[in-house]
Design a protein around this motif. Structure first.
Motif: not given
Length: 364
Positions: A23-29, A58-70
């Motif tokens: 919601k905050m990402c949408e509001a900032f956008a 969908s007025n902002f973008r989402i970037v997914k970054l890798p992590c060690v997800d064991v």
């Protein structure tokens, strides 16, 4: 302005903090900024569209970054920290390669340019104290309540660094809910009794034990709790036969689900600081937007938003007080309608858009 919101949250997910972040990402956008939400690439994540799940555009973008997800989904401490710090290291590289004007985050150990970083705090913890030097050097620190801000100052953060911004609500989500009859039919709730409703997680500090005990004192009222996870509603129904338990429901159904209520319950405990002083519950604002009367614990955190003009207060951690207050509300429908109407009017100042604009105006 190019704004990066950095979070370790799994998206989409059912927890309230994920909804708040979206919601905050949408509001900032909406405020006219170029917004990117940077999150970890997690295993066992729902395939549902995250924007649809959270009820945002969908007025902002989402970037997914890798992590060690064991062992994805595990809450083991070692695996949690491995996942978190591997993500933060990758996020540091991402930020070094990204042109941005502002980094907004709830992650205390985010490795960005502190002069461009705004931290958002939801509680006073040992981690906050350990991050004190980073908080002091940051652009600003957002606190969700005045009680939290006061304690953060005691820990050594200058008051002029702080911005107090309670949580909020998307008012449009509550404009056209379904009828009470339809909502009760959909959820399988009979109409033979008035309904006292709680929606949310069932943590102890949320005061649910008080509500369970109050339910036994008012058998003429149907006490309904929505929010049980992993089949817990079956066990809880045996343990607390005076309560009707319904499994967790998606956020997008919140406005409709609230319509089963004759009174909404906010029973926060006063035994922990996170509840008594720091919290700014999302359900508080959704309750206010519902047009239903509210019975809430009489606590400083809740009184930062609520008052006798829009809420009925009960003594925190006192089942008898809650039962008596619910009975009073049901016995005085005109007064209940007046306070519920006042709450609807008062909540308009707590939109996510207004929150984002307030924060940005304070840090510019």
């Amino acid at each position: 302005m190019k704004l990066v919101y950095l979070s370790t949250a799994r998206v989409p997910d059912e927890w309230a903090h994920v909804i708040q972040i979206m919601k905050m990402c949408e509001a900032f956008a909406d405020a006219g900024h170029d917004v990117t939400l940077a999150i970890p690439q997690r295993g066992r994540t729902s395939g549902e569209d995250p924007f649809t799940y959270a009820g945002v555009r969908s007025n902002f973008r989402i970037v997914k970054l890798p992590c060690v997800d064991v062992n994805p989904g595990s809450q083991g401490k070692m695996l949690f920290w491995l996942r978190t710090f591997s993500f933060l290291v990758v996020a540091r590289c991402y930020l070094l390669c990204t042109a941005y004007d502002l980094l907004y985050t709830r992650e205390l150990f985010a490795l960005g340019d502190l002069t461009k970083t705004v931290f958002e705090l939801h509680s006073q913890t040992d981690a906050v104290r350990r991050a004190r030097h980073s908080l002091i050097r940051s652009r600003a620190v957002v606190c969700i309540s005045q009680g939290l801000a006061d304690d953060v100052v005691v820990s050594g953060i200058p008051r002029e660094k702080l911005v107090v911004a309670p949580d909020g609500v998307s008012l449009g989500d509550f404009e056209r809910p379904e009828s009470s009859d339809l909502a009760r039919k959909r959820l399988g709730i009979p109409s033979d009794k008035p309904v006292a409703l709680y929606i949310g997680i069932l943590d102890t500090w949320k005061g649910v034990e008080t509500l369970y005990a109050a339910a036994a004192l008012m058998p003429e009222v149907r006490t309904v709790v929505i929010g049980a996870h992993d089949g817990a509603e079956k066990r809880l129904a045996v343990e607390y036969p005076h309560v009707t338990f319904i499994p967790f429901q998606p956020y997008r159904e919140l406005a409709n689900n609230q319509q089963i209520a004759d009174v909404l319950i906010l029973p926060n405990s006063g035994k922990e600081a996170i509840s008594a002083k720091y919290t700014s519950p999302l359900k508080l604002f959704s309750y206010m937007a519902s047009g239903k009367p509210i019975v809430a614990s009489d606590l400083p955190s809740l009184r930062e938003v609520l008052s006798e003009s829009n809420t009925f207060f009960a003594k925190a951690d006192d089942p008898a007080s809650f039962a008596a207050t619910v009975r009073y509300v049901l016995a005085h429908p005109e007064e209940a309608r007046a306070r519920a109407s006042a709450a609807q009017k008062n909540v308009t100042r707590y939109s996510w858009t207004a929150r984002a604009e307030h924060i940005l105006s304070e840090i510019e």
